[in-house]
Design an enzyme around this catalytic site. Structure first.
Site, PDB file in Angstrom:
ATOM      1  N   ASP A  95       0.841  -1.195   0.000  1.00  0.00           N
ATOM      2  CA  ASP A  95       0.000   0.000   0.000  1.00  0.00           C
ATOM      3  C   ASP A  95       0.877   1.246   0.000  1.00  0.00           C
ATOM      4  OD1 ASP A  95      -2.279   1.550   0.048  1.00  0.00           O
ATOM      5  OD2 ASP A  95      -2.934   0.956   2.058  1.00  0.00           O
ATOM      6  N   GLU A 128      -7.803  -0.417   5.110  1.00  0.00           N
ATOM      7  CA  GLU A 128      -6.351  -0.571   4.956  1.00  0.00           C
ATOM      8  C   GLU A 128      -5.727  -1.099   6.248  1.00  0.00           C
ATOM      9  OE1 GLU A 128      -5.736   2.930   1.581  1.00  0.00           O
ATOM     10  OE2 GLU A 128      -5.290   3.370   3.677  1.00  0.00           O
TER      11      GLU A 128
END
Length: 228
Positions: free
Chosen positions: A86, A108
């Site tokens: 990410d 996330e």
């Protein structure tokens, strides 16, 4: 011979491709959200036959993965991921990050928590001495937004409700986001622990408990690997 510096878009492409070396063949890979991650998803499509699929942190990433023929699993179907890849809005010298510019911080953090290794992909503008320059995203339950804004004011921060098309932005989880400026986050672990305990906070965008183990940083001289 002089070479023109790479654009930010080209740097994102480079780090997206560099992240492929952390993908474990035959496994499911954790995939984040954002413009840099989109470059990684495009690169991942070139080796999609060697992986089982992905767990995604947002509706947008899920749509992109599926559009490229990569199977997407629900995070509840997967016990542990070898790697989560990410981007970040900021990352410090210890691998602590600020994330959530793309509004997907809660998912996330969930996917990061079930991954053995967090690989952050970013361009060198995201590397900072101390977190707090980028407005800190905080996902909140709407009824608590004003009280939480006052709690940030007591810490010297200024919280504003994130809008989209003139109305409060609604996250994939049906909540709102406050963006907080004016903070200097000297102790990211303590700060994350404190704000997470405020009633109505879903997730604070400081990733100190789920910090990066590796950062692939796009620089003028190519991809630099930082390990924490």
């Amino acid at each position: 011979m002089t070479h023109s510096p790479l654009t930010q878009d080209e740097l994102k492409t480079l780090v997206g491709q560099a992240a492929l070396r952390y993908v474990v063949p035959g496994e499911i890979v954790g995939v984040g959200t954002g413009s840099t991650v989109n470059k990684f998803i495009d690169a991942l499509a070139t080796i999609k036959d060697s992986i089982k699929g992905a767990v995604s942190s947002s509706e947008a990433s899920t749509a992109r993965l599926q559009g490229l023929g990569i199977p997407v699993f629900d995070s509840n179907e997967v016990e542990q991921l070898a790697v989560y890849i990410d981007g970040a809005d900021e990352i410090d010298g210890q691998g602590h990050m600020v994330k959530g510019g793309g509004a997907a911080l809660t998912r996330e953090k969930i996917v990061a928590a079930q991954s053995k290794l967090f690989v952050c992909i970013a361009d060198e503008s995201k590397l900072v001495e101390q977190l707090g320059q980028f407005p800190l995203p905080v996902e909140v339950i709407p009824m608590a937004a004003q009280r939480i804004a006052r709690q940030f004011a007591a810490l010297g921060g200024r919280a504003t409700l994130r809008l989209k098309d003139g109305a409060p932005l609604v996250t994939d989880n049906g909540q709102h986001i406050l963006d907080v400026t004016g903070l200097r986050i000297a102790d990211p672990l303590a700060f994350e622990a404190e704000v997470n305990n405020w009633p109505g906070v879903v997730t604070v965008g400081v990733f100190a408990f789920q910090k990066a183990g590796v950062c692939l940083l796009g620089t003028r001289d190519g991809v630099k690997t930082l390990e924490y």
